[in-house]
Design a protein around this motif. Structure first.
Motif, PDB file in Angstrom:
ATOM      1  N   TRP A 132       0.842  -1.192   0.000  1.00 48.30           N
ATOM      2  CA  TRP A 132       0.000   0.000   0.000  1.00 48.30           C
ATOM      3  C   TRP A 132       0.874   1.238   0.000  1.00 48.30           C
ATOM      4  O   TRP A 132       1.867   1.312   0.720  1.00 48.30           O
ATOM      5  CB  TRP A 132      -0.917   0.006   1.217  1.00 48.30           C
ATOM      6  N   ASN A 133       0.494   2.205  -0.780  1.00 47.39           N
ATOM      7  CA  ASN A 133       1.288   3.423  -0.914  1.00 47.39           C
ATOM      8  C   ASN A 133       1.076   4.351   0.284  1.00 47.39           C
ATOM      9  O   ASN A 133      -0.050   4.643   0.665  1.00 47.39           O
ATOM     10  CB  ASN A 133       0.907   4.157  -2.206  1.00 47.39           C
ATOM     11  N   VAL A 134       2.181   4.766   0.859  1.00 49.69           N
ATOM     12  CA  VAL A 134       2.164   5.768   1.935  1.00 49.69           C
ATOM     13  C   VAL A 134       3.185   6.828   1.555  1.00 49.69           C
ATOM     14  O   VAL A 134       4.329   6.512   1.207  1.00 49.69           O
ATOM     15  CB  VAL A 134       2.535   5.145   3.297  1.00 49.69           C
ATOM     16  N   THR A 135       2.785   8.084   1.611  1.00 49.11           N
ATOM     17  CA  THR A 135       3.678   9.158   1.187  1.00 49.11           C
ATOM     18  C   THR A 135       4.906   9.240   2.089  1.00 49.11           C
ATOM     19  O   THR A 135       4.862   8.900   3.276  1.00 49.11           O
ATOM     20  CB  THR A 135       2.949  10.513   1.193  1.00 49.11           C
ATOM     21  N   ALA A 136       5.988   9.731   1.511  1.00 47.65           N
ATOM     22  CA  ALA A 136       7.263   9.799   2.234  1.00 47.65           C
ATOM     23  C   ALA A 136       7.178  10.683   3.466  1.00 47.65           C
ATOM     24  O   ALA A 136       7.785  10.378   4.503  1.00 47.65           O
ATOM     25  CB  ALA A 136       8.361  10.305   1.295  1.00 47.65           C
ATOM     26  N   ASP A 137       6.420  11.785   3.376  1.00 51.38           N
ATOM     27  CA  ASP A 137       6.340  12.687   4.531  1.00 51.38           C
ATOM     28  C   ASP A 137       5.591  12.049   5.701  1.00 51.38           C
ATOM     29  O   ASP A 137       5.958  12.242   6.866  1.00 51.38           O
ATOM     30  CB  ASP A 137       5.700  14.018   4.137  1.00 51.38           C
ATOM     31  N   ALA A 170       7.959   7.921  11.845  1.00 50.32           N
ATOM     32  CA  ALA A 170       9.222   7.532  12.473  1.00 50.32           C
ATOM     33  C   ALA A 170       9.592   8.506  13.590  1.00 50.32           C
ATOM     34  O   ALA A 170      10.064   8.099  14.660  1.00 50.32           O
ATOM     35  CB  ALA A 170      10.333   7.478  11.422  1.00 50.32           C
ATOM     36  N   ALA A 171       9.349   9.799  13.357  1.00 47.84           N
ATOM     37  CA  ALA A 171       9.634  10.808  14.382  1.00 47.84           C
ATOM     38  C   ALA A 171       8.732  10.622  15.598  1.00 47.84           C
ATOM     39  O   ALA A 171       9.178  10.755  16.750  1.00 47.84           O
ATOM     40  CB  ALA A 171       9.457  12.206  13.802  1.00 47.84           C
ATOM     41  N   LEU A 172       7.473  10.292  15.348  1.00 43.99           N
ATOM     42  CA  LEU A 172       6.532  10.052  16.445  1.00 43.99           C
ATOM     43  C   LEU A 172       6.960   8.840  17.273  1.00 43.99           C
ATOM     44  O   LEU A 172       6.906   8.871  18.508  1.00 43.99           O
ATOM     45  CB  LEU A 172       5.120   9.850  15.890  1.00 43.99           C
ATOM     46  N   SER A 173       7.398   7.787  16.609  1.00 42.21           N
ATOM     47  CA  SER A 173       7.829   6.581  17.336  1.00 42.21           C
ATOM     48  C   SER A 173       9.049   6.883  18.205  1.00 42.21           C
ATOM     49  O   SER A 173       9.177   6.353  19.314  1.00 42.21           O
ATOM     50  CB  SER A 173       8.121   5.443  16.355  1.00 42.21           C
ATOM     51  N   SER A 174       9.939   7.740  17.737  1.00 45.17           N
ATOM     52  CA  SER A 174      11.108   8.133  18.527  1.00 45.17           C
ATOM     53  C   SER A 174      10.691   8.953  19.744  1.00 45.17           C
ATOM     54  O   SER A 174      11.265   8.807  20.834  1.00 45.17           O
ATOM     55  CB  SER A 174      12.086   8.944  17.669  1.00 45.17           C
ATOM     56  N   ALA A 175       9.671   9.802  19.566  1.00 45.46           N
ATOM     57  CA  ALA A 175       9.167  10.605  20.681  1.00 45.46           C
ATOM     58  C   ALA A 175       8.515   9.718  21.741  1.00 45.46           C
ATOM     59  O   ALA A 175       8.634   9.978  22.944  1.00 45.46           O
ATOM     60  CB  ALA A 175       8.171  11.645  20.170  1.00 45.46           C
ATOM     61  N   VAL A 207      -2.837  12.389   7.972  1.00 40.27           N
ATOM     62  CA  VAL A 207      -3.255  11.082   7.445  1.00 40.27           C
ATOM     63  C   VAL A 207      -4.706  11.128   6.967  1.00 40.27           C
ATOM     64  O   VAL A 207      -5.036  10.652   5.875  1.00 40.27           O
ATOM     65  CB  VAL A 207      -3.067   9.978   8.512  1.00 40.27           C
ATOM     66  N   LEU A 208      -5.576  11.700   7.783  1.00 44.01           N
ATOM     67  CA  LEU A 208      -7.006  11.719   7.456  1.00 44.01           C
ATOM     68  C   LEU A 208      -7.307  12.616   6.252  1.00 44.01           C
ATOM     69  O   LEU A 208      -8.296  12.393   5.547  1.00 44.01           O
ATOM     70  CB  LEU A 208      -7.821  12.181   8.661  1.00 44.01           C
ATOM     71  N   SER A 209      -6.470  13.617   6.029  1.00 44.63           N
ATOM     72  CA  SER A 209      -6.697  14.520   4.900  1.00 44.63           C
ATOM     73  C   SER A 209      -5.937  14.087   3.644  1.00 44.63           C
ATOM     74  O   SER A 209      -6.020  14.743   2.604  1.00 44.63           O
ATOM     75  CB  SER A 209      -6.293  15.950   5.279  1.00 44.63           C
ATOM     76  N   SER A 210      -5.221  12.988   3.731  1.00 43.77           N
ATOM     77  CA  SER A 210      -4.476  12.474   2.580  1.00 43.77           C
ATOM     78  C   SER A 210      -5.402  11.659   1.671  1.00 43.77           C
ATOM     79  O   SER A 210      -6.551  11.378   2.011  1.00 43.77           O
ATOM     80  CB  SER A 210      -3.315  11.603   3.041  1.00 43.77           C
ATOM     81  N   LYS A 211      -4.865  11.278   0.529  1.00 40.72           N
ATOM     82  CA  LYS A 211      -5.647  10.492  -0.424  1.00 40.72           C
ATOM     83  C   LYS A 211      -5.210   9.029  -0.415  1.00 40.72           C
ATOM     84  O   LYS A 211      -5.114   8.382  -1.456  1.00 40.72           O
ATOM     85  CB  LYS A 211      -5.505  11.087  -1.822  1.00 40.72           C
ATOM     86  N   LEU A 212      -4.972   8.533   0.775  1.00 40.94           N
ATOM     87  CA  LEU A 212      -4.556   7.139   0.907  1.00 40.94           C
ATOM     88  C   LEU A 212      -5.734   6.202   0.691  1.00 40.94           C
ATOM     89  O   LEU A 212      -6.895   6.571   0.897  1.00 40.94           O
ATOM     90  CB  LEU A 212      -3.986   6.900   2.314  1.00 40.94           C
ATOM     91  N   ASP A 213      -5.427   4.963   0.287  1.00 42.30           N
ATOM     92  CA  ASP A 213      -6.474   3.951   0.176  1.00 42.30           C
ATOM     93  C   ASP A 213      -7.077   3.691   1.547  1.00 42.30           C
ATOM     94  O   ASP A 213      -6.399   3.776   2.574  1.00 42.30           O
ATOM     95  CB  ASP A 213      -5.903   2.645  -0.390  1.00 42.30           C
ATOM     96  N   THR A 214      -8.355   3.336   1.566  1.00 39.08           N
ATOM     97  CA  THR A 214      -9.074   3.161   2.834  1.00 39.08           C
ATOM     98  C   THR A 214      -8.409   2.150   3.776  1.00 39.08           C
ATOM     99  O   THR A 214      -8.263   2.426   4.972  1.00 39.08           O
ATOM    100  CB  THR A 214     -10.530   2.753   2.571  1.00 39.08           C
ATOM    101  N   PRO A 215      -7.984   0.970   3.291  1.00 36.70           N
ATOM    102  CA  PRO A 215      -7.366   0.010   4.225  1.00 36.70           C
ATOM    103  C   PRO A 215      -6.135   0.560   4.931  1.00 36.70           C
ATOM    104  O   PRO A 215      -5.996   0.409   6.157  1.00 36.70           O
ATOM    105  CB  PRO A 215      -6.998  -1.176   3.315  1.00 36.70           C
ATOM    106  N   VAL A 216      -5.239   1.191   4.186  1.00 36.57           N
ATOM    107  CA  VAL A 216      -4.014   1.719   4.799  1.00 36.57           C
ATOM    108  C   VAL A 216      -4.341   2.912   5.693  1.00 36.57           C
ATOM    109  O   VAL A 216      -3.684   3.133   6.722  1.00 36.57           O
ATOM    110  CB  VAL A 216      -2.966   2.083   3.719  1.00 36.57           C
ATOM    111  N   LEU A 217      -5.371   3.648   5.347  1.00 35.38           N
ATOM    112  CA  LEU A 217      -5.805   4.768   6.182  1.00 35.38           C
ATOM    113  C   LEU A 217      -6.225   4.269   7.563  1.00 35.38           C
ATOM    114  O   LEU A 217      -5.831   4.820   8.597  1.00 35.38           O
ATOM    115  CB  LEU A 217      -6.965   5.497   5.507  1.00 35.38           C
TER     116      LEU A 217
END
Length: 219
Positions: A115-120, A126-131, A178-188
């Motif tokens: 599933w496609n997830v944008t780089a940003d 990753a930054a959130l997981s470090s926090a 994430v919610l305002s992105s155009k990701l596919d529903t499953p990955v969202l």
């Protein structure tokens, strides 16, 4: 029968050591979440799968350790009046390991399905997981100073609060992204769950730090 003060001090130390060992195992598991997030960023599926196995093994160790804490506290008995606080601390911190396994599992599922997830979004995750890891590490510092008086513990517990607020801010910002992105529903849906588990991990660390505050009053 009134037991000597030395005995009460000894059982407090015994309970503290057992809880500290459990927290050490929780930290070991949590350390792997930023690692697997980096594999998610780079698309390294094979290493991510290997790390998931390590996380699951670590989670099992946390479960065993959690049972040991319960057993130790049962054996100590009524002499330790605040044994429920020790148990609460361990239960709260152990939940962080449960969330870690869920986070790792869902990240790999996203990779497996390509599933496609944008780089940003990947970078922010990753930054959130470090926090989140930073919050858990500050919880460990709080536990480490528990024997040095309530003032030291209160200072370290405050650091956990500050770290949790940083997680909360990042979590909210990334959730909106994430919610305002155009990701596919499953990955969202999966990303929403991952973000929630990361935020829950920091919340549990803060709750555990609050319990450490109470423990510091009687140590």
């Amino acid at each position: 029968m009134v037991l000597p003060a030395e005995t009460e001090e000894r059982v407090k130390r015994r309970a503290l050591n057992t809880c500290s060992d459990n927290l050490r195992k929780v930290v070991d598991v949590t350390r792997k979440i930023p690692q697997i997030a980096e594999y998610f960023v780079s698309g390294d599926k094979e290493n991510a799968k290997k790390l998931l196995l390590e996380i699951r093994a670590g989670e099992e160790e946390v479960v065993k350790s959690r049972r040991l804490v319960s057993q130790e506290l049962a054996e100590i008995g009524a002499i330790l009046i605040n044994r429920e606080d020790f148990l609460r601390f361990t239960n709260l911190s152990s939940e962080i390991a449960d969330f870690s396994e869920g986070i790792a599992f869902y990240l790999i599922e996203i990779m497996e399905h390509n599933w496609n997830v944008t780089a940003d979004i990947k970078t922010d995750l990753a930054a959130l997981s470090s926090a989140v890891l930073d919050t858990v590490l500050k919880l460990r510092e709080t536990m480490m100073v528990l024997n040095y008086g309530s003032q030291k513990t209160l200072e370290r517990a405050k650091d956990v609060e500050i770290a949790e607020r940083i997680v909360d801010e990042q979590y909210r910002t990334l959730t909106i992204k994430v919610l305002s992105s155009k990701l596919d529903t499953p990955v969202l849906f999966l990303l929403r769950d991952i973000l929630q588990m990361l935020e829950n991990s920091a919340d549990k660390a803060e709750d555990a730090a609050d319990t450490a505050r109470m423990l510091s009053m009687v140590m």
